[in-house]
Design a protein around this motif. Sequence first.
Motif, PDB file in Angstrom:
ATOM      1  N   GLY A   1      55.853  28.331  48.516  1.00  0.00           N
ATOM      2  CA  GLY A   1      56.058  28.665  47.111  1.00  0.00           C
ATOM      3  C   GLY A   1      55.516  27.642  46.139  1.00  0.00           C
ATOM      4  O   GLY A   1      56.166  27.319  45.152  1.00  0.00           O
ATOM      5  N   CYS A   2      54.319  27.125  46.384  1.00  0.00           N
ATOM      6  CA  CYS A   2      53.768  26.107  45.481  1.00  0.00           C
ATOM      7  C   CYS A   2      53.013  26.740  44.329  1.00  0.00           C
ATOM      8  O   CYS A   2      52.689  26.060  43.368  1.00  0.00           O
ATOM      9  CB  CYS A   2      52.859  25.148  46.239  1.00  0.00           C
ATOM     10  SG  CYS A   2      51.334  25.872  46.838  1.00  0.00           S
ATOM     11  N   ARG A   3      52.710  28.055  44.425  1.00  0.00           N
ATOM     12  CA  ARG A   3      52.042  28.828  43.358  1.00  0.00           C
ATOM     13  C   ARG A   3      50.610  28.386  43.101  1.00  0.00           C
ATOM     14  O   ARG A   3      50.052  28.707  42.068  1.00  0.00           O
ATOM     15  CB  ARG A   3      52.807  28.778  42.028  1.00  0.00           C
ATOM     16  CG  ARG A   3      54.270  28.735  42.161  1.00  0.00           C
ATOM     17  CD  ARG A   3      54.899  30.061  41.914  1.00  0.00           C
ATOM     18  NE  ARG A   3      56.110  30.112  42.710  1.00  0.00           N
ATOM     19  CZ  ARG A   3      56.833  31.161  42.922  1.00  0.00           C
ATOM     20  NH1 ARG A   3      56.497  32.294  42.404  1.00  0.00           N
ATOM     21  NH2 ARG A   3      57.904  31.123  43.663  1.00  0.00           N
ATOM     22  N   GLN A   4      50.038  27.604  43.982  1.00  0.00           N
ATOM     23  CA  GLN A   4      48.654  27.191  43.756  1.00  0.00           C
ATOM     24  C   GLN A   4      47.722  28.400  43.796  1.00  0.00           C
ATOM     25  O   GLN A   4      46.754  28.460  43.042  1.00  0.00           O
ATOM     26  CB  GLN A   4      48.217  26.176  44.825  1.00  0.00           C
ATOM     27  CG  GLN A   4      48.914  24.848  44.728  1.00  0.00           C
ATOM     28  CD  GLN A   4      48.354  23.973  43.629  1.00  0.00           C
ATOM     29  OE1 GLN A   4      47.370  24.321  42.994  1.00  0.00           O
ATOM     30  NE2 GLN A   4      48.987  22.851  43.386  1.00  0.00           N
ATOM     31  N   CYS A   5      48.022  29.377  44.676  1.00  0.00           N
ATOM     32  CA  CYS A   5      47.146  30.540  44.819  1.00  0.00           C
ATOM     33  C   CYS A   5      47.075  31.310  43.510  1.00  0.00           C
ATOM     34  O   CYS A   5      46.017  31.758  43.085  1.00  0.00           O
ATOM     35  CB  CYS A   5      47.637  31.440  45.947  1.00  0.00           C
ATOM     36  SG  CYS A   5      49.385  31.796  45.889  1.00  0.00           S
ATOM     37  N   GLU A   6      48.231  31.451  42.882  1.00  0.00           N
ATOM     38  CA  GLU A   6      48.283  32.225  41.654  1.00  0.00           C
ATOM     39  C   GLU A   6      47.530  31.509  40.535  1.00  0.00           C
ATOM     40  O   GLU A   6      46.863  32.131  39.721  1.00  0.00           O
ATOM     41  CB  GLU A   6      49.749  32.410  41.266  1.00  0.00           C
ATOM     42  CG  GLU A   6      50.020  33.669  40.533  1.00  0.00           C
ATOM     43  CD  GLU A   6      51.500  33.922  40.473  1.00  0.00           C
ATOM     44  OE1 GLU A   6      51.970  34.737  41.266  1.00  0.00           O
ATOM     45  OE2 GLU A   6      52.181  33.299  39.653  1.00  0.00           O
ATOM     46  N   MET A   7      47.639  30.165  40.526  1.00  0.00           N
ATOM     47  CA  MET A   7      46.968  29.411  39.474  1.00  0.00           C
ATOM     48  C   MET A   7      45.463  29.397  39.689  1.00  0.00           C
ATOM     49  O   MET A   7      44.693  29.330  38.735  1.00  0.00           O
ATOM     50  CB  MET A   7      47.500  27.985  39.432  1.00  0.00           C
ATOM     51  CG  MET A   7      48.958  27.944  39.062  1.00  0.00           C
ATOM     52  SD  MET A   7      49.488  26.362  38.446  1.00  0.00           S
ATOM     53  CE  MET A   7      49.046  25.274  39.736  1.00  0.00           C
ATOM     54  N   ALA A   8      45.037  29.468  40.959  1.00  0.00           N
ATOM     55  CA  ALA A   8      43.601  29.437  41.239  1.00  0.00           C
ATOM     56  C   ALA A   8      42.972  30.816  41.097  1.00  0.00           C
ATOM     57  O   ALA A   8      41.753  30.927  41.061  1.00  0.00           O
ATOM     58  CB  ALA A   8      43.345  28.905  42.646  1.00  0.00           C
ATOM     59  N   CYS A   9      43.784  31.865  41.013  1.00  0.00           N
ATOM     60  CA  CYS A   9      43.228  33.227  41.026  1.00  0.00           C
ATOM     61  C   CYS A   9      42.525  33.529  39.714  1.00  0.00           C
ATOM     62  O   CYS A   9      43.140  33.521  38.656  1.00  0.00           O
ATOM     63  CB  CYS A   9      44.329  34.254  41.275  1.00  0.00           C
ATOM     64  SG  CYS A   9      43.682  35.926  41.367  1.00  0.00           S
ATOM     65  N   PRO A  10      41.208  33.810  39.756  1.00  0.00           N
ATOM     66  CA  PRO A  10      40.490  34.113  38.520  1.00  0.00           C
ATOM     67  C   PRO A  10      40.879  35.469  37.951  1.00  0.00           C
ATOM     68  O   PRO A  10      40.628  35.742  36.786  1.00  0.00           O
ATOM     69  CB  PRO A  10      39.030  34.105  38.945  1.00  0.00           C
ATOM     70  CG  PRO A  10      38.992  33.876  40.396  1.00  0.00           C
ATOM     71  CD  PRO A  10      40.356  33.871  40.940  1.00  0.00           C
ATOM     72  N   ALA A  11      41.479  36.334  38.779  1.00  0.00           N
ATOM     73  CA  ALA A  11      41.813  37.678  38.322  1.00  0.00           C
ATOM     74  C   ALA A  11      43.281  37.794  37.929  1.00  0.00           C
ATOM     75  O   ALA A  11      43.742  38.890  37.604  1.00  0.00           O
ATOM     76  CB  ALA A  11      41.492  38.689  39.416  1.00  0.00           C
ATOM     77  N   ASP A  12      44.023  36.712  37.966  1.00  0.00           N
ATOM     78  CA  ASP A  12      45.437  36.690  37.582  1.00  0.00           C
ATOM     79  C   ASP A  12      46.273  37.705  38.362  1.00  0.00           C
ATOM     80  O   ASP A  12      47.100  38.422  37.798  1.00  0.00           O
ATOM     81  CB  ASP A  12      45.611  36.938  36.080  1.00  0.00           C
ATOM     82  CG  ASP A  12      45.164  35.740  35.280  1.00  0.00           C
ATOM     83  OD1 ASP A  12      44.963  34.681  35.894  1.00  0.00           O
ATOM     84  OD2 ASP A  12      45.014  35.866  34.055  1.00  0.00           O
TER      85      ASP A  12
END
Lengths: 164, 271, 135
Positions: free
Chosen positions: B213-224
């Motif tokens: 649950g570090c949320r890095q994936c969501e922050m890196a996602c260009p498509a939000d």
Amino acid sequence: MELIQIQEDFEPKVVAFLCNWCSYAGADNAGISRLQSPANILPIRVMCSGRVSPEMIFRAFRSGADGVMVLGCHIGDCHYINANHRTVKRMPLLKNLLGYVGINPERFTLDWVSSAEAPKFARVTKSFVNTVRELGPIAAEMSVEPIFVTDELVNLAAEELVGV
Amino acid sequence: MITEIRDKVAEQLEKLDGIVALRSTEDGAAPYLFQQGDNLEELVMNPRYPLSKTASKLQKRFKDAKLGVVARGCDVRALVEMAKRNQIDPDRLVVIGVTCTSEEAEFCFCAEPAPNLDQWSGSTLIGEPVPGAPPNPIVAEYAQIPYAERWAFWKAQFTKCHKCFGCRDICPVCFCEACALEDPLWVEPGLLAPDFPMYHLIKAQHMTTRCVGCRQCEMACPADIPLTVLYDLVRQDVAELIGYVPGADINEMPPFTLTLADAAIESDLVY
Amino acid sequence: MDYKNIQTICPYCGCGCALNLEVIDGEIVGVLPANDHPVSQGSLCIKGWNAHAFVGHEDRLKKPLIRKNGQLEEVSWNEALKLVAKNLGSIQKKHGADSIGVLTSAKCTNEENYLLQKFARAVIGTNNVDHCARL
């Protein structure tokens, strides 16, 4: 009216991953014993139910399967001693995941069928095919219009992302 | 708090070969390996990067070095999961744990904003621990949404995906050399917005016992794409069905490597 | 023992996303997004994420090659440019300037692209200029 007609004619395609050491032999046994099992089943023989990776199940759905079954040895009877211990942990998670993205989890089942349990093989396949038949074709479920930004759900998701 | 971190890093640098932290330059902040003699005024805490992944990369490269890492709660959880999977050697790593503020925890829906350093010898915690933030409201309300609507929601989200693989590349617990997501057998190459979201289903399934649950994936996602909604849901399941919390205990092995004798579960299928 | 990130602009398209090249002991080993950059804001596409891969790639062309007797041979820049000029000139004479087209690249700088279109219009005499970012 037309839709109902289609539903009545609908014959589901069900992919079944059968363990070489038990359920595949169980299916053979059912055939030898002349027990009726539905023709909707497309069997795939695998060496162990623990060998069935989630990717395989997703791919079965992608390829148009209306339902997927995984049949393995009873806990304790595994040919590889404890490989199906992984199956019993992995598959419920996968079933829930299918539900989370919107595929009815009833379209997936995990059960144990030993090679001597021909009547059980006939029973679980029959009941699973009936369940899937009632659910209707998966293509109809998947062809729904995507809900784009206007929906409040997506707005919620957007709210969560904004505010960095 | 930042001066406290800098002092601690300066103190630890006398004993260690280097410490992984964020360095701010005129271009912006990025991970850096601080060594003795470096200007510690440049050490910052924001924006967030997966420093745990950097630490693992450096440990693999410098096999004798004793390194340190300035880590938030999620970084420490990731380090725990990596240590279980032989991606990091806890004996050669000293953690300087830093607590997140309650605003940061709220933004991340983080249940455990303070790093748990009980199992990291020689490690220190800086800052006052704040209580965990409430979970994502979408995750809490998810059970009420019918299946058709869920599919419509994710279909809209996954259509935006242009397969940058950023969520995988940034993820601290994604490290396999042969990645299923690159296998044309599972994820068709050259096909954007496929009818069936193989990529995201496989990613989510692989996240079940790993996601911290570090949320890095969501922050890196260009498509939000709100990926963590899905990962939070599977994480909840793992806790409920198997009783495993990723990143909690360094001695608890990943559940799929254990038999039922070592880690029993409650299920109708076990008898 | 040395690890740092060097911020640069993605070499691929005209968007201008920033990326951090991870450098260990002088060797580029990976890419991280630049989270506080105003253009890309921590986002990268698959090309940016793999922008480190071509730098040290074994297939990378480092010297001009000319095929001689069916074999590609390393030659000097002078020789290579002479051959190109000779062949382009003869094609231009034989078939006219519009038989030649020029493709420029988003990997070049603005100035290099300007020079190339100038070359096409003023030297060769054609308007056949195109660019990979104009897809």
